[in-house]
Design a protein around this motif. Structure first.
Motif, PDB file in Angstrom:
ATOM      1  N   THR A 108       0.770  -1.176  -0.005  1.00 10.85           N
ATOM      2  CA  THR A 108      -0.047   0.066   0.053  1.00 10.85           C
ATOM      3  C   THR A 108       0.702   1.389   0.030  1.00 10.85           C
ATOM      4  O   THR A 108       2.094   1.348   0.823  1.00 10.85           O
ATOM      5  CB  THR A 108      -0.946   0.000   1.316  1.00 10.85           C
ATOM      6  OG1 THR A 108      -0.110   0.152   2.350  1.00 10.85           O
ATOM      7  CG2 THR A 108      -1.585  -1.202   1.313  1.00 10.85           C
ATOM      8  N   SER A 135      -1.024  -7.904  -4.433  1.00 13.41           N
ATOM      9  CA  SER A 135      -1.891  -6.868  -4.596  1.00 13.41           C
ATOM     10  C   SER A 135      -1.682  -5.646  -3.979  1.00 13.41           C
ATOM     11  O   SER A 135      -1.086  -5.490  -2.875  1.00 13.41           O
ATOM     12  CB  SER A 135      -3.321  -7.361  -3.581  1.00 13.41           C
ATOM     13  OG  SER A 135      -4.247  -6.620  -3.575  1.00 13.41           O
ATOM     14  N   ARG A 137      -2.290  -1.239  -3.828  1.00 13.76           N
ATOM     15  CA  ARG A 137      -3.353  -0.156  -3.553  1.00 13.76           C
ATOM     16  C   ARG A 137      -2.400   1.060  -3.522  1.00 13.76           C
ATOM     17  O   ARG A 137      -1.854   1.200  -2.493  1.00 13.76           O
ATOM     18  CB  ARG A 137      -4.213  -0.454  -2.626  1.00 13.76           C
ATOM     19  CG  ARG A 137      -5.331   0.492  -2.742  1.00 13.76           C
ATOM     20  CD  ARG A 137      -6.452   0.302  -1.481  1.00 13.76           C
ATOM     21  NE  ARG A 137      -7.466   1.288  -1.441  1.00 13.76           N
ATOM     22  CZ  ARG A 137      -8.477   1.502  -2.435  1.00 13.76           C
ATOM     23  NH1 ARG A 137      -8.531   0.728  -3.435  1.00 13.76           N
ATOM     24  NH2 ARG A 137      -9.380   2.439  -2.290  1.00 13.76           N
ATOM     25  N   THR A 139      -3.282   5.150  -3.014  1.00 15.37           N
ATOM     26  CA  THR A 139      -4.191   6.329  -2.689  1.00 15.37           C
ATOM     27  C   THR A 139      -3.436   7.776  -2.447  1.00 15.37           C
ATOM     28  O   THR A 139      -2.422   7.781  -2.029  1.00 15.37           O
ATOM     29  CB  THR A 139      -5.009   6.143  -1.619  1.00 15.37           C
ATOM     30  OG1 THR A 139      -4.163   6.011  -0.320  1.00 15.37           O
ATOM     31  CG2 THR A 139      -5.792   4.712  -1.516  1.00 15.37           C
ATOM     32  N   ASP A 172      -3.658  -4.203  -9.193  1.00 21.11           N
ATOM     33  CA  ASP A 172      -3.181  -2.738  -8.945  1.00 21.11           C
ATOM     34  C   ASP A 172      -4.468  -1.855  -8.738  1.00 21.11           C
ATOM     35  O   ASP A 172      -5.178  -1.765  -9.719  1.00 21.11           O
ATOM     36  CB  ASP A 172      -2.187  -2.529 -10.108  1.00 21.11           C
ATOM     37  CG  ASP A 172      -1.549  -1.444  -9.659  1.00 21.11           C
ATOM     38  OD1 ASP A 172      -1.187  -1.022  -8.182  1.00 21.11           O
ATOM     39  OD2 ASP A 172      -0.663  -0.558 -10.533  1.00 21.11           O
ATOM     40  N   SER A 173      -4.447  -1.003  -7.746  1.00 14.62           N
ATOM     41  CA  SER A 173      -5.744  -0.078  -7.720  1.00 14.62           C
ATOM     42  C   SER A 173      -5.132   1.139  -7.289  1.00 14.62           C
ATOM     43  O   SER A 173      -4.431   1.520  -6.147  1.00 14.62           O
ATOM     44  CB  SER A 173      -6.719  -0.711  -6.773  1.00 14.62           C
ATOM     45  OG  SER A 173      -7.562   0.246  -6.432  1.00 14.62           O
ATOM     46  N   ASP A 187      -8.001   0.666 -12.150  1.00 16.68           N
ATOM     47  CA  ASP A 187      -7.643  -0.624 -11.849  1.00 16.68           C
ATOM     48  C   ASP A 187      -7.348  -1.806 -12.879  1.00 16.68           C
ATOM     49  O   ASP A 187      -7.657  -1.647 -13.907  1.00 16.68           O
ATOM     50  CB  ASP A 187      -9.011  -1.269 -11.146  1.00 16.68           C
ATOM     51  CG  ASP A 187      -9.547  -0.717  -9.891  1.00 16.68           C
ATOM     52  OD1 ASP A 187      -8.817  -1.202  -8.986  1.00 16.68           O
ATOM     53  OD2 ASP A 187     -10.071   0.210  -9.921  1.00 16.68           O
TER      54      ASP A 187
END
Length: 284
Positions: A108, A135, A137, A139, A172-173, A187
């Protein structure tokens, strides 16, 4: 003598495999017209180095001392850039995602950029190995006219070693907000055999590496023509790229059949587009 009962008991009491945990937090502020370090925290396998730079933005280099990721690992990064500051965050080398026994490695990144500030998030590539599972993410919270230049590139195996992946999982977000409002979402999900989902003419046509570059700023659309000119000089026969812009976003997508060619194209583009050299670790 082999004792099946004893072996079974040993298996039941064996400790769980050790997993990587890492957290890094870096903050920069503008003081008397110069960007200076305000906050630094690191734990586990996440380390931060602050190389001396002259005539360039403040730079933080992230390091995963575990040497890579595997299932169950977790890495968390928190980057905060105060108003009017300018900083670059990169990585010491490529991140490697190794074989997983079932669970995903989780990564993250939370990015915060103050008014009139600029953050360039420019990590080196992530290399996916056979049966890897990751995974990720990212932000970002932008304030006012803050600018975020963000790059992520992914390589499917090591072609020089003759590797041919048959199964990977990669998610991947990206979520970017400006003044609390969601302004960009992206995404990507790869699950299975890369030769299947990258075989079509609209899905890479045999690509082995890819990258996304996003320039998020109120005037990003004004840079579209320049970005396309820079792409012309940075492109090669094995790299395809395109740029588009809308609503304060300039986005570029790259796909390549050769990871080395992609890296060289990215470096050439970024140097020209930014009118500046990349951090020194990119040339090692």
């Amino acid at each position: 003598m082999y004792d099946a009962a004893t072996a079974s008991e040993i298996g039941k009491t064996a400790p769980a495999m050790q997993r990587v945990r890492g957290t890094a937090r870096v903050g920069f502020v503008n003081t008397a017209g110069q960007t200076r370090l305000k906050d630094l925290f690191q734990s586990g396998s996440a380390k931060v180095r602050l190389p001396k730079v002259y005539g360039e933005p403040a730079t933080a280099v992230l390091i995963n001392t575990a040497g890579g990721l595997t299932g169950g690992d977790r890495m968390d990064y928190d980057i905060a850039i105060g108003a009017d500051a300018h900083a670059i965050v990169t990585t010491q080398t490529a991140e490697r995602a190794y074989r997983s026994l079932g669970t995903s490695a989780e990564v993250t990144g939370h990015l915060s950029v103050g008014a009139e500030a600029t953050l360039e998030w420019l990590p080196q590539e992530t290399i996916l190995f056979e049966n890897s599972s990751v995974s990720r993410r990212i932000t970002a919270e932008l304030t006012g006219s803050a600018r975020l230049l963000i790059l992520e590139s992914v390589v499917l195996g090591r072609a020089a070693m003759g590797e041919q992946l048959t199964r990977v999982f990669f998610k991947d977000s990206w979520r970017i907000r400006r003044d609390g409002k969601l302004v960009f979402a992206d995404d990507l999900r790869l699950n299975g055999d890369p030769s299947d989902f990258f075989s079509g003419p609209a899905t890479g046509q045999g690509a082995k590496a890819m990258a996304t570059l996003l320039d998020c700023a109120p005037d990003a659309e004004d840079r579209l023509d320049n970005a396309r000119i820079c792409l012309e000089s940075a492109s090669s026969g094995s790299v395809q790229a395109a740029a588009s812009a809308w609503n304060g976003h300039l986005i570029l997508r790259f796909v390549a059949t050769d990871s080395r060619a992609l890296r060289l194209s990215l470096m050439a583009f970024l140097e020209t587009y930014r009118s500046a050299r990349l951090p020194r670790v990119w040339y090692c």
